[in-house]
Design a protein around this motif. Structure first.
Motif, PDB file in Angstrom:
ATOM      1  N   ILE A  94      43.966  36.373  35.913  1.00  0.00           N
ATOM      2  CA  ILE A  94      42.505  36.993  35.418  1.00  0.00           C
ATOM      3  C   ILE A  94      42.927  38.526  34.994  1.00  0.00           C
ATOM      4  CG2 ILE A  94      40.300  37.709  36.130  1.00  0.00           C
ATOM      5  CD1 ILE A  94      40.312  34.980  37.804  1.00  0.00           C
ATOM      6  N   ALA A  95      43.470  39.368  35.999  1.00  0.00           N
ATOM      7  CA  ALA A  95      43.802  40.729  35.571  1.00  0.00           C
ATOM      8  C   ALA A  95      44.627  40.939  34.614  1.00  0.00           C
ATOM      9  CB  ALA A  95      44.220  41.330  37.105  1.00  0.00           C
ATOM     10  N   ARG A  96      45.783  39.853  34.496  1.00  0.00           N
ATOM     11  CA  ARG A  96      46.673  40.147  33.512  1.00  0.00           C
ATOM     12  C   ARG A  96      45.991  39.961  32.056  1.00  0.00           C
ATOM     13  NH1 ARG A  96      51.756  36.386  33.524  1.00  0.00           N
ATOM     14  NH2 ARG A  96      50.284  34.650  32.729  1.00  0.00           N
ATOM     15  N   ARG A  97      45.061  38.939  31.915  1.00  0.00           N
ATOM     16  CA  ARG A  97      44.422  38.543  30.666  1.00  0.00           C
ATOM     17  C   ARG A  97      43.208  39.848  30.425  1.00  0.00           C
ATOM     18  NH1 ARG A  97      44.041  35.393  26.022  1.00  0.00           N
ATOM     19  NH2 ARG A  97      45.094  33.698  27.329  1.00  0.00           N
ATOM     20  N   GLN A  98      42.967  40.571  31.516  1.00  0.00           N
ATOM     21  CA  GLN A  98      41.809  41.612  31.426  1.00  0.00           C
ATOM     22  C   GLN A  98      42.785  42.786  30.804  1.00  0.00           C
ATOM     23  OE1 GLN A  98      38.813  41.437  31.815  1.00  0.00           O
ATOM     24  NE2 GLN A  98      37.968  43.367  31.854  1.00  0.00           N
ATOM     25  N   GLY A  99      43.936  42.880  30.808  1.00  0.00           N
ATOM     26  CA  GLY A  99      44.718  43.895  30.047  1.00  0.00           C
ATOM     27  C   GLY A  99      45.220  45.070  31.230  1.00  0.00           C
ATOM     28  N   LEU A 100      45.152  44.793  32.508  1.00  0.00           N
ATOM     29  CA  LEU A 100      45.340  45.607  33.573  1.00  0.00           C
ATOM     30  C   LEU A 100      47.098  45.551  33.640  1.00  0.00           C
ATOM     31  CD1 LEU A 100      42.954  44.973  36.239  1.00  0.00           C
ATOM     32  CD2 LEU A 100      42.570  46.636  34.457  1.00  0.00           C
ATOM     33  N   LEU A 147      38.347  38.470  42.511  1.00  0.00           N
ATOM     34  CA  LEU A 147      38.788  37.606  43.646  1.00  0.00           C
ATOM     35  C   LEU A 147      37.474  36.534  43.763  1.00  0.00           C
ATOM     36  CD1 LEU A 147      40.851  39.671  44.250  1.00  0.00           C
ATOM     37  CD2 LEU A 147      40.075  39.534  46.925  1.00  0.00           C
ATOM     38  N   ALA A 148      36.180  36.818  43.433  1.00  0.00           N
ATOM     39  CA  ALA A 148      35.223  35.945  43.652  1.00  0.00           C
ATOM     40  C   ALA A 148      35.419  34.756  42.720  1.00  0.00           C
ATOM     41  CB  ALA A 148      33.803  36.664  43.186  1.00  0.00           C
ATOM     42  N   ILE A 149      35.869  34.931  41.805  1.00  0.00           N
ATOM     43  CA  ILE A 149      36.151  33.674  40.783  1.00  0.00           C
ATOM     44  C   ILE A 149      37.108  33.138  41.109  1.00  0.00           C
ATOM     45  CG2 ILE A 149      36.801  33.202  38.315  1.00  0.00           C
ATOM     46  CD1 ILE A 149      34.929  35.809  37.520  1.00  0.00           C
ATOM     47  N   ALA A 150      38.327  33.585  41.513  1.00  0.00           N
ATOM     48  CA  ALA A 150      39.420  32.995  41.999  1.00  0.00           C
ATOM     49  C   ALA A 150      39.204  32.284  43.336  1.00  0.00           C
ATOM     50  CB  ALA A 150      40.714  33.978  42.280  1.00  0.00           C
ATOM     51  N   ASP A 151      38.421  32.601  44.191  1.00  0.00           N
ATOM     52  CA  ASP A 151      38.270  31.973  45.266  1.00  0.00           C
ATOM     53  C   ASP A 151      37.329  30.904  45.376  1.00  0.00           C
ATOM     54  OD1 ASP A 151      37.996  32.416  48.489  1.00  0.00           O
ATOM     55  OD2 ASP A 151      36.057  32.136  47.909  1.00  0.00           O
ATOM     56  N   THR A 152      36.400  31.014  44.565  1.00  0.00           N
ATOM     57  CA  THR A 152      35.365  29.969  44.044  1.00  0.00           C
ATOM     58  C   THR A 152      36.231  28.766  43.523  1.00  0.00           C
ATOM     59  OG1 THR A 152      33.504  31.478  43.765  1.00  0.00           O
ATOM     60  CG2 THR A 152      33.176  29.169  43.162  1.00  0.00           C
ATOM     61  N   ASP A 174      31.094  24.258  36.611  1.00  0.00           N
ATOM     62  CA  ASP A 174      30.295  24.563  37.610  1.00  0.00           C
ATOM     63  C   ASP A 174      30.559  26.291  37.774  1.00  0.00           C
ATOM     64  OD1 ASP A 174      28.468  24.220  40.011  1.00  0.00           O
ATOM     65  OD2 ASP A 174      29.623  25.598  40.832  1.00  0.00           O
ATOM     66  N   ILE A 175      31.589  26.638  37.795  1.00  0.00           N
ATOM     67  CA  ILE A 175      31.955  27.984  37.610  1.00  0.00           C
ATOM     68  C   ILE A 175      31.124  28.745  36.461  1.00  0.00           C
ATOM     69  CG2 ILE A 175      33.512  29.927  37.758  1.00  0.00           C
ATOM     70  CD1 ILE A 175      34.984  28.219  39.566  1.00  0.00           C
ATOM     71  N   TYR A 176      31.381  28.149  35.084  1.00  0.00           N
ATOM     72  CA  TYR A 176      30.941  28.458  33.899  1.00  0.00           C
ATOM     73  C   TYR A 176      29.544  28.476  33.919  1.00  0.00           C
ATOM     74  CZ  TYR A 176      30.591  29.577  29.003  1.00  0.00           C
ATOM     75  OH  TYR A 176      30.148  29.875  27.791  1.00  0.00           O
ATOM     76  N   LEU A 177      28.888  27.988  34.606  1.00  0.00           N
ATOM     77  CA  LEU A 177      27.419  27.819  34.661  1.00  0.00           C
ATOM     78  C   LEU A 177      26.918  28.889  35.544  1.00  0.00           C
ATOM     79  CD1 LEU A 177      26.628  24.002  35.147  1.00  0.00           C
ATOM     80  CD2 LEU A 177      26.259  25.353  33.127  1.00  0.00           C
ATOM     81  N   GLN A 178      27.513  29.614  36.295  1.00  0.00           N
ATOM     82  CA  GLN A 178      27.172  30.627  37.003  1.00  0.00           C
ATOM     83  C   GLN A 178      27.650  32.136  36.410  1.00  0.00           C
ATOM     84  OE1 GLN A 178      28.474  30.672  41.498  1.00  0.00           O
ATOM     85  NE2 GLN A 178      29.116  28.616  40.920  1.00  0.00           N
ATOM     86  N   LYS A 179      27.959  32.058  35.173  1.00  0.00           N
ATOM     87  CA  LYS A 179      28.435  33.157  34.458  1.00  0.00           C
ATOM     88  C   LYS A 179      27.347  34.327  34.319  1.00  0.00           C
ATOM     89  CE  LYS A 179      28.172  31.579  29.822  1.00  0.00           C
ATOM     90  NZ  LYS A 179      27.205  32.430  29.056  1.00  0.00           N
ATOM     91  N   LEU A 214      28.483  35.167  39.110  1.00  0.00           N
ATOM     92  CA  LEU A 214      29.757  35.818  38.655  1.00  0.00           C
ATOM     93  C   LEU A 214      29.685  36.316  37.129  1.00  0.00           C
ATOM     94  CD1 LEU A 214      31.336  32.174  40.016  1.00  0.00           C
ATOM     95  CD2 LEU A 214      31.329  34.489  41.214  1.00  0.00           C
ATOM     96  N   ASP A 215      31.022  37.100  36.906  1.00  0.00           N
ATOM     97  CA  ASP A 215      31.340  37.969  35.702  1.00  0.00           C
ATOM     98  C   ASP A 215      31.741  36.951  34.813  1.00  0.00           C
ATOM     99  OD1 ASP A 215      32.613  39.387  33.688  1.00  0.00           O
ATOM    100  OD2 ASP A 215      32.237  41.137  35.077  1.00  0.00           O
ATOM    101  N   GLY A 216      31.089  36.743  33.834  1.00  0.00           N
ATOM    102  CA  GLY A 216      31.144  35.995  32.742  1.00  0.00           C
ATOM    103  C   GLY A 216      32.628  36.228  31.951  1.00  0.00           C
ATOM    104  N   GLU A 217      32.829  37.397  31.695  1.00  0.00           N
ATOM    105  CA  GLU A 217      33.963  37.916  30.937  1.00  0.00           C
ATOM    106  C   GLU A 217      35.184  37.424  31.767  1.00  0.00           C
ATOM    107  OE1 GLU A 217      36.222  42.028  29.571  1.00  0.00           O
ATOM    108  OE2 GLU A 217      34.248  42.043  30.180  1.00  0.00           O
ATOM    109  N   LEU A 218      35.166  37.697  33.332  1.00  0.00           N
ATOM    110  CA  LEU A 218      36.519  37.512  33.900  1.00  0.00           C
ATOM    111  C   LEU A 218      36.499  35.968  33.872  1.00  0.00           C
ATOM    112  CD1 LEU A 218      35.924  40.223  36.609  1.00  0.00           C
ATOM    113  CD2 LEU A 218      37.209  40.101  34.783  1.00  0.00           C
ATOM    114  N   ILE A 219      35.365  35.135  33.778  1.00  0.00           N
ATOM    115  CA  ILE A 219      35.671  33.702  34.082  1.00  0.00           C
ATOM    116  C   ILE A 219      36.239  33.085  32.849  1.00  0.00           C
ATOM    117  CG2 ILE A 219      34.054  31.493  33.740  1.00  0.00           C
ATOM    118  CD1 ILE A 219      32.044  32.851  35.516  1.00  0.00           C
ATOM    119  N   GLN A 220      35.664  33.524  31.611  1.00  0.00           N
ATOM    120  CA  GLN A 220      36.460  33.467  30.332  1.00  0.00           C
ATOM    121  C   GLN A 220      37.855  33.776  30.472  1.00  0.00           C
ATOM    122  OE1 GLN A 220      35.245  31.733  28.060  1.00  0.00           O
ATOM    123  NE2 GLN A 220      33.071  32.365  27.298  1.00  0.00           N
ATOM    124  N   ASN A 221      38.272  34.823  31.016  1.00  0.00           N
ATOM    125  CA  ASN A 221      39.649  35.229  31.292  1.00  0.00           C
ATOM    126  C   ASN A 221      40.390  34.293  32.003  1.00  0.00           C
ATOM    127  OD1 ASN A 221      39.279  37.532  29.810  1.00  0.00           O
ATOM    128  ND2 ASN A 221      39.227  38.740  31.584  1.00  0.00           N
TER     129      ASN A 221
END
Length: 412
Positions: free
Chosen positions: A184-190, A284-289, A312-317, A321-328
């Motif tokens: 997720i962090a790599r896709r975020q560009g960090l 971490l919230a998305i990864a853990d879920t 289910d995770i996508y429905l929480q965007k 949970l953070d929608g952009e990070l879910i997409q990542n």
């Protein structure tokens, strides 16, 4: 000791700069007595080991695979060092014989398995005999190794914890969450160093649950009130354990203590919301879920198949949970992540080996035939062929008889 930094929210302009201020992997101190936590099982030794009189027992690069070997070295009061005297040339080398090639690295799938074992060992040491381990340094080494494995072979690195039903749930859950956090962090560009601290947080986010995990796993229904309280308190408990172990990095601690918070304020332990939740905690919230949903636990019933968990995770965007990070995450792991078990139109069950976003593009290998019998050798199926199209998903717990066959896919 690491210099602390403040971990800002995701939208802070200082987010990238602040979270980059942490050290790279530390060096081992020279010539001190080894402890159980010092030797990474199944991996090349990062140092040489000597007896009390200075004789070399094991040279740097040797692989120790059994805990009994480590215990024997400790009984001998063996010491470690960062440098090793050069070995005398062998007779064959003096005669000009060609030197033997260095052994090839083990498959990435196996290396992730070794990392899981080492994390398990480090957790146990940190909780029982904390003075025998430099936990922050050890975790940073694991995190850097996991980053390298993700770069080398993302599919194998994802599949290994997803298909691990042998090691303790808590430990595998940490590693799976760490792999997803890195992606997720790599896709975020960090950058790599920015991501490292978040992977460290993911590897230690559940350490506060270790003391009660055995009780939790024995529950075959809803958790009793005392365990519910322990679960809700564990993020802060994890933070306290890490502080005592010497972790001072604010990004690391903030991510661990707040990864169960939700954007709408419905999380725990402090019910903070919105931009008050830092970037690390959101990832971490998305990864853990996702990891929790795809692993069975007695008190939560059957594990969800990957597609159901992702939906289910996508429905929480943007609610919890953070929608952009879910997409990542979805872009990184696909809708059929490696290790997913699918049912084909032919009636066969197959495992997905590579990440894919379309059913027709999936590379699947059958592990059960049409009669429901496990195969000794997986057979490749092109799901673009109508006869082998994917018609459903199956949890791994229904396919344990083929565990060895499935694992073999990533060991070739």
């Amino acid at each position: 000791m690491m210099e602390p930094v403040r971990c800002p929210s995701r939208d802070s302009p200082d987010a990238n700069a602040a979270c980059a201020q942490h050290p790279t992997s530390p060096m081992y101190p020279s010539k001190r007595q080894i402890t159980l936590a010092d030797i990474p099982l199944g991996e090349p030794l990062p140092f040489s080991i000597y007896d009390v009189e200075g004789r070399v027992l094991l040279r740097k690069g040797v692989v120790v695979s059994m805990i009994e070997q480590v215990e024997s070295l400790i009984l001998r009061k063996a010491v470690m060092g960062t440098t090793t005297p050069p070995a005398a040339p062998s007779a064959a080398q003096r005669a000009g014989a060609p030197m033997r090639a260095a052994p090839e690295a083990s498959p990435v799938y196996e290396q992730v398995g070794s990392l899981i074992l080492n994390l398990k060992h480090s957790y146990a040491t940190a909780l029982k005999t904390p003075d025998q381990i430099d936990l922050p340094s050890r975790i940073m080494q694991f995190a850097a190794r996991l980053q390298a494995l993700c770069t080398t072979d993302t599919d194998s690195t994802l599949a290994a914890p997803h298909l691990d039903y042998v090691n303790p749930y808590l430990i595998v859950h940490q590693v799976m969450g760490a792999v997803l956090t890195e992606l997720i962090a790599r896709r975020q560009g960090l950058g790599e160093e920015q991501r490292l601290i978040f992977v460290c947080a993911a590897l230690t986010r559940g350490i506060g649950l270790a003391a009660v995990q055995g009780e939790i796993e024995q529950c075959d229904g809803p958790l009793p009130e005392a365990l519910k309280k322990a679960v809700h308190a564990h993020p802060l408990q994890s933070g306290a354990i890490l502080r005592r172990a010497g972790v001072t990095d604010d990004c690391w601690l903030d991510s661990v203590e707040h990864y169960h918070e939700r954007l709408d304020g419905s999380g725990y332990p402090q019910r903070i919301a919105g931009q008050s939740i830092g970037l690390g905690a959101r990832m971490l919230a998305i990864a853990d879920t996702y990891s929790a949903m795809t692993k069975p636990r007695p008190y939560r019933g059957k594990a969800w198949v990957t597609q159901t968990a992702l939906r289910d995770i996508y429905l929480q965007k943007d609610a919890g949970l953070d929608g952009e990070l879910i997409q990542n995450m979805i872009r990184e792991i696909g809708i059929f992540p490696p290790g997913s078990i699918v049912r084909l139109k032919s009636g066969e069950l197959a495992v997905i080996k590579q990440r894919t976003h379309k059913a027709a593009d999936a590379v699947a290998y059958t592990v059960y035939d049409q009669r429901g019998m496990p195969l000794l050798e997986p057979m490749r199926r092109e799901t673009s062929n109508p006869a082998y199209e994917i018609v459903g998903m199956v949890p791994f717990t229904d396919c344990r008889a083929a565990a060895v066959t499935i694992k073999r896919l990533w060991l070739k």
